[in-house]
Write an enzyme that holds these catalytic residues in place. Structure first.
Site, PDB file in Angstrom:
ATOM      1  N   THR C  40      -4.564   3.467  -7.706  1.00 32.95           N
ATOM      2  CA  THR C  40      -5.426   3.080  -7.338  1.00 32.95           C
ATOM      3  C   THR C  40      -6.687   2.891  -8.002  1.00 32.95           C
ATOM      4  O   THR C  40      -7.356   2.302  -7.748  1.00 32.95           O
ATOM      5  CB  THR C  40      -5.496   4.055  -6.408  1.00 32.95           C
ATOM      6  OG1 THR C  40      -4.660   4.383  -5.031  1.00 32.95           O
ATOM      7  CG2 THR C  40      -7.438   3.663  -5.496  1.00 32.95           C
ATOM      8  N   HIS C  43      -6.091  -0.455  -9.458  1.00 28.54           N
ATOM      9  CA  HIS C  43      -6.877  -1.731  -8.571  1.00 28.54           C
ATOM     10  C   HIS C  43      -8.454  -1.573  -8.204  1.00 28.54           C
ATOM     11  O   HIS C  43      -9.268  -2.966  -8.178  1.00 28.54           O
ATOM     12  CB  HIS C  43      -6.555  -1.376  -6.868  1.00 28.54           C
ATOM     13  CG  HIS C  43      -5.473  -1.197  -7.004  1.00 28.54           C
ATOM     14  ND1 HIS C  43      -4.090  -1.923  -7.525  1.00 28.54           N
ATOM     15  CD2 HIS C  43      -4.287  -0.464  -5.549  1.00 28.54           C
ATOM     16  CE1 HIS C  43      -2.719  -1.362  -6.947  1.00 28.54           C
ATOM     17  NE2 HIS C  43      -3.450  -0.764  -5.590  1.00 28.54           N
ATOM     18  N   HIS C  64      -9.860  10.088  -9.738  1.00 27.60           N
ATOM     19  CA  HIS C  64      -9.938  11.028  -8.434  1.00 27.60           C
ATOM     20  C   HIS C  64      -9.031  12.725  -8.981  1.00 27.60           C
ATOM     21  O   HIS C  64      -8.825  13.675  -9.136  1.00 27.60           O
ATOM     22  CB  HIS C  64      -9.371  10.516  -7.341  1.00 27.60           C
ATOM     23  CG  HIS C  64      -7.666  10.159  -7.394  1.00 27.60           C
ATOM     24  ND1 HIS C  64      -8.141   8.486  -7.856  1.00 27.60           N
ATOM     25  CD2 HIS C  64      -6.660  10.054  -7.011  1.00 27.60           C
ATOM     26  CE1 HIS C  64      -7.000   7.984  -7.263  1.00 27.60           C
ATOM     27  NE2 HIS C  64      -5.681   9.380  -7.177  1.00 27.60           N
ATOM     28  N   CYS C 100      -7.343  17.870  11.736  1.00 19.24           N
ATOM     29  CA  CYS C 100      -7.665  19.054  11.089  1.00 19.24           C
ATOM     30  C   CYS C 100      -7.735  20.151  12.155  1.00 19.24           C
ATOM     31  O   CYS C 100      -7.019  20.970  10.967  1.00 19.24           O
ATOM     32  CB  CYS C 100      -9.370  18.389  10.450  1.00 19.24           C
ATOM     33  SG  CYS C 100      -9.474  17.867   9.462  1.00 19.24           S
ATOM     34  N   CYS C 108      -6.989  13.666   8.412  1.00 18.32           N
ATOM     35  CA  CYS C 108      -8.557  13.148   9.243  1.00 18.32           C
ATOM     36  C   CYS C 108      -9.973  11.988   9.484  1.00 18.32           C
ATOM     37  O   CYS C 108      -9.036  10.847   8.468  1.00 18.32           O
ATOM     38  CB  CYS C 108      -9.112  14.430   8.449  1.00 18.32           C
ATOM     39  SG  CYS C 108     -11.419  14.880   8.289  1.00 18.32           S
ATOM     40  N   ARG C 205      10.964   1.830 -16.621  1.00 17.79           N
ATOM     41  CA  ARG C 205      10.566   2.789 -15.669  1.00 17.79           C
ATOM     42  C   ARG C 205      12.698   2.866 -15.290  1.00 17.79           C
ATOM     43  O   ARG C 205      12.722   3.914 -14.764  1.00 17.79           O
ATOM     44  CB  ARG C 205      10.803   1.777 -14.456  1.00 17.79           C
ATOM     45  CG  ARG C 205       8.781   1.737 -14.405  1.00 17.79           C
ATOM     46  CD  ARG C 205       8.044   0.865 -13.361  1.00 17.79           C
ATOM     47  NE  ARG C 205       6.914   1.395 -13.282  1.00 17.79           N
ATOM     48  CZ  ARG C 205       6.188   0.933 -12.377  1.00 17.79           C
ATOM     49  NH1 ARG C 205       6.515   0.116 -11.159  1.00 17.79           N
ATOM     50  NH2 ARG C 205       4.806   0.856 -12.579  1.00 17.79           N
ATOM     51  N   LEU C 269       6.723   4.986   1.629  1.00 17.77           N
ATOM     52  CA  LEU C 269       4.874   4.946   1.079  1.00 17.77           C
ATOM     53  C   LEU C 269       4.114   4.539   0.676  1.00 17.77           C
ATOM     54  O   LEU C 269       3.031   3.685  -0.019  1.00 17.77           O
ATOM     55  CB  LEU C 269       5.251   6.292   0.010  1.00 17.77           C
ATOM     56  CG  LEU C 269       4.523   7.206  -1.368  1.00 17.77           C
ATOM     57  CD1 LEU C 269       4.171   8.048  -1.144  1.00 17.77           C
ATOM     58  CD2 LEU C 269       4.174   6.238  -2.061  1.00 17.77           C
ATOM     59  N   GLY C 270       5.498   3.412  -0.313  1.00 18.72           N
ATOM     60  CA  GLY C 270       5.247   2.066  -0.494  1.00 18.72           C
ATOM     61  C   GLY C 270       3.513   1.120   0.218  1.00 18.72           C
ATOM     62  O   GLY C 270       4.876   1.092   1.668  1.00 18.72           O
ATOM     63  N   ILE C 294       3.630   7.613   5.333  1.00 24.38           N
ATOM     64  CA  ILE C 294       3.603   9.349   4.069  1.00 24.38           C
ATOM     65  C   ILE C 294       2.404   9.003   3.911  1.00 24.38           C
ATOM     66  O   ILE C 294       1.772   7.528   3.317  1.00 24.38           O
ATOM     67  CB  ILE C 294       4.819   8.979   3.144  1.00 24.38           C
ATOM     68  CG1 ILE C 294       5.859   9.535   3.795  1.00 24.38           C
ATOM     69  CG2 ILE C 294       3.859   9.646   2.299  1.00 24.38           C
ATOM     70  CD1 ILE C 294       6.008  10.937   4.134  1.00 24.38           C
TER      71      ILE C 294
END
Lengths: 353, 353, 353, 353
Positions: C40, C43, C64, C100, C108, C205, C269-270, C294
């Site tokens: 992220t 990006h 983050h 929440c 949330c 990878r 997830l992707g 996810i």
């Protein structure tokens, strides 16, 4: 403002004039529109052994079940406004312990309870943390709004986790028809239970259990009865899928595990005050039974379920059955007497001072 | 005996006289008291592309939904007796594969279906493995007993696993009100759903959906409507907690994921026949949605739920709403026409030859 | 203090001197000991279409993922002290919305993310709400402490709810071995998975996936391969019980549903950035598959799982494999290049300015 | 063939020559390659009160844990072949009762057990229903293959349902390190448990518990110890998330509920033979604990987990630790003595007659 205060470590309580409450940054002040009396309030009023051991903060305003209107906001409150109608979740939690951080705030390690650990709600106004103020539909009758808290106990007994198997077509046993046991009956029916079998000894409560929808109520005080066998006979030969122990009596506990079907589940809410003997081999192990200890109600999964149930008119009607008396809050001693003498199921307090 | 047989790989079927069936050691023979017509039967009758690809055994007796009375027992049958009233679980399983050994017989690797892979039940008598013969209350109307199988599909959509969260107070969307969609509406209501929102384009089905208890039915064929927005408006601003996709239409699939509340769950029952485009990012991933593929019904958890629901008189009454026609089985071609022309919801076949 | 700031709606970022942050009443100030770079961040650094659409607050400090030491407490902070070692849960939540209040803070309705919606952590100090400051064992290497956040994504993929069936003896497929895919491999193994099968096209990878414990890695870029068949051959003839889609590629999505065993489950997830075609009939419905979307990680169930995993020395060793580079934070542009050119898996930033 | 037979309702058993067994249509005949001795076998050998009450069929071949090779097939057997290597699920079920029809065959209402209700497996050959013959990897050591049955008990204690929360990073207590308790230790570790705390009084078992991977073993027979406090101290101040009661001692039961963390869960496997006193208020209700009664192992979810665990070489190595003795089956009396005198953990019987 006026409030009912426990001012001495002794039975009773006093109507007193006390300062108006002030909100902390995350609190709201609520003007009480209705309150209701719980067994816990009676224990503290009577100042029994449990109360003497449990209650440390005296003087303290009594009571914890309420509904009311928000009249003042703390500086950091974001999700409520003045004029909102709310009820109280009565467990005040720290929000940071292991349980709170894993979706189980109701068993917070540092929980506090209104009217037990801090000032309660039998007053003109009460202070609630924003988190504990549950926003109601403004059209919901304040008397019903106040009993959402014990209704939540009943729902939590029936749905102790997110993912217990459903009640659809299952048979349910409720041992003990005090207010929470009574409330559990229509909850089970509304969630699809096939039959609800109850036990109770008090005639008023037996009659109310039937009104709430119990298919049959057995009185275990009658001599020589084998209630477990009667339950199985009533159900066509098998035991109950789900049992809710609401009485705190060792004989009911024994009944629960006798009457349970192999693979069934049990919720324990009634307190026993002492060790109780249990036949774990036949009652739990060979039956592959599951037992859930029940404390409070889930914050706030249970409240959403309660809200959904109360949105159904037929369910709301049932709720009125258990409010056997409405008493001005200034006459709290009379409300206590009605409950102590088993003349009342649930007493609703109206804000007349 | 008389039976309706598919004797050619072509549209239609024939009323024929065929030998009476003989039970294997683990089978029972059932005299048919009622049968009912499923969309699958219509596909095989019409001999569409799917049927041509899927059906290998011709000639074959048609049909799979039935109720009847046991008239003969195989040598090894232990749990049934002559005279028992039964319905058919229509999936015949091997009992030894990975899925069968882990509580998921309904997705047996070697599953066979009556009237698709082996002789079906549109006949005077039918043979069922003992495991597939579900014993009914003898007082249950045979017409209702026969539709327990599609009712099980509806229940399985709503409760796809033991441990999905309950419906109590939740809002439910049903897209597509064919027979299974219609059946899902009172099931959801009876299990405590707060509101059921449906979509459907056919006027008869729209009207039936309301009779079955839908709080609102949207017609997505009307131009210029944003149904997802209308659903949210109807629910007071939020999406649905549970969505049941019963239509097999890509536009309904899109609606499902648009209208779903974050954290909600979706059951997919309708078949799409082709790949369909899906916005997994916004519809599933950012919403942390859960999707369940639905095939058949659980063997036999779902049947016990169905039994419990049918024990409730008010639920049984709802069931009669979807049986729009009763037709003698000898007039099966007429029953097929009623369904193909969307004049009927569920057609019940009576044993008149 | 020094910080890396996005000061223009354009590619890149600048090392700037900015005012020291001040805590609100419920916040803590943390001195950064390690940070790490997520896709992220790349990006936003590259200012791609997604970033242009998603990021509104410019100028903003980037980043983050961090670990650090508490150096200042807000007035209302109760559970932390100066000197505590913490990592950041990067989702800042409102605490009062439906999600929440029902144990799903990670979705949330008003979530904010560090370095996306508010100032991030690529700085000498950062401000965290107390709730978001996850207290670490002070002996935990700050570089590992910082990557607990993406490790949490991997754990959440594998355990998306409280009560998914366990991995014990199950076979797992991971499609896409970016950092989170790589982290998922040892998590699955440590939780009892029998075999982990991965797919990846990048040689670095692929090599890392094997080091992390994958039993086999297939390269779907090689022509003419039928990977679903190869997966089944490798597993002795059956599909995978659990599939984790980490790539965001439509071809991997197709593989996931081809290779899935009937009754299996999938975590997505992707991100796909667009609608993708899916064969729901064969891939989901007939297989009775379950799909979990996810997003983030559970607050804070997942963090406790992460903590437990990192308490195992053998697991910690695996974690070091994916930190292919350590770069002084002042050289953030170089870290970005390493990731953009696929030379690095995870880049750890050290607090050198 | 040769077999060990209980021929009188009295202590002991006799090596006898008996007719070779014949398979029914759904049975297979197995040549025994290894057997193993369970505590239940010892009770029947000793002919204690439980045995006198429970065992009705005399004479009867003893024993239930085995592995062997299929040598003959019943006429209706479909999924096995001569030459297959199998172990025995020792619960023979009816397949049609409520429990069997709802995924809980292990608590079948008409269950029978080898060596308790019908001829057992301490013989040259044994007959198993096809359903009960679990097919092994032919490379699995027969001695390990035989102890899959008690290993299944251990796994079932840890994973009593599909949907219990995972062990990842959780702390586990095992009270009582008999064979099943010992087996539970590496199972818990292999499924991600952070720490396993055990209690045991016998020195051999204490030593084995450490070899199996227990982080600490407390001896509650040492005077004046407060084991619950020691457990919490060892774990850094909190209780255990999961407790497995394997001892059947009331003092261990008390410890389990003292040492349990609020919100934790308990599996009860050890039998108590009598009612036991339990503090349900503090131990279960206020803690919102969950209790699972454990009987047998899931048919056959647990067996798949066992298979997955045994596929890991490091896990297989641990298993060898508890086979402290190998004894020719002709010397069964000596095997019984080794166990009765607590000199052995698990005794493996080799097919020497």
């Amino acid at each position: 403002m006026q409030a009912f205060v426990k001012s001495k470590r002794a039975p009773g309580g006093e109507l007193q004039s006390v300062p108006d409450p002030r909100p902390g940054p995350n609190d709201v002040v609520v003007r009480v529109k209705a309150a209701s009396v719980c067994g816990t309030d009676v224990h503290i009023w009577e100042w029994n052994r449990w109360a003497e051991h449990r209650v440390h903060r005296i003087p303290m305003i009594l009571g914890h079940e309420l509904s009311g209107e928000v009249v003042e906001l703390g500086s950091a409150v974001r999700a409520l406004e003045v004029g909102d109608h709310v009820s109280a979740e009565t467990h005040i939690v720290d929000g940071t312990c292991y349980q709170c951080r894993t979706g189980r705030m109701h068993i917070c390690e540092n929980v506090q309870v209104f009217g037990v650990d801090r000032d309660g709600v039998f007053a003109e106004k009460a202070v609630l943390p924003e988190l504990n103020a549950w926003k109601n539909d403004p059209k919901l009758d304040p008397a019903l709004a106040s009993i959402q808290e014990p209704l939540g106990n009943a729902v939590h007994c029936i749905l102790p986790e997110d993912n217990v198997e459903d009640l659809a077509g299952k048979d349910v046993l409720v041992t003990g028809c005090g207010p929470i046991g009574l409330l559990a009956i229509p909850v089970a029916k509304t969630l699809g239970a096939a039959r609800v079998v109850a036990t109770e000894v008090n005639p008023l409560r037996i009659s109310l259990a039937k009104k709430m929808g119990a298919d049959v109520v057995f009185d275990p005080s009658e001599k020589g009865r084998d209630i477990a066998r009667e339950v199985r006979d009533f159900l066509g030969g098998h035991g109950v899928d789900v049992a809710l122990e609401m009485s705190g009596h060792p004989s009911s506990l024994r009944l629960v595990f006798d009457a349970l079907r192999p693979g069934g589940r049990v919720s324990l809410l009634g307190l026993f005050s002492t060790e109780v003997p249990l036949d774990l081999d036949d009652g739990v192990i060979f039956k592959a039974a599951r037992i859930h200890g029940i404390f409070g109600r889930r914050m706030f999964e249970t409240w959403f379920t309660v809200k959904g149930l109360l949105a159904q008119p037929s369910f709301r009607e049932k709720m009125y059955q258990i409010i056997t008396h409405k008493v001005p809050i200034a006459e709290l001693p009379r409300a206590m007497e009605l409950i102590e003498s088993l003349q009342a199921a649930k007493v609703s307090l109206t804000p007349k001072w």
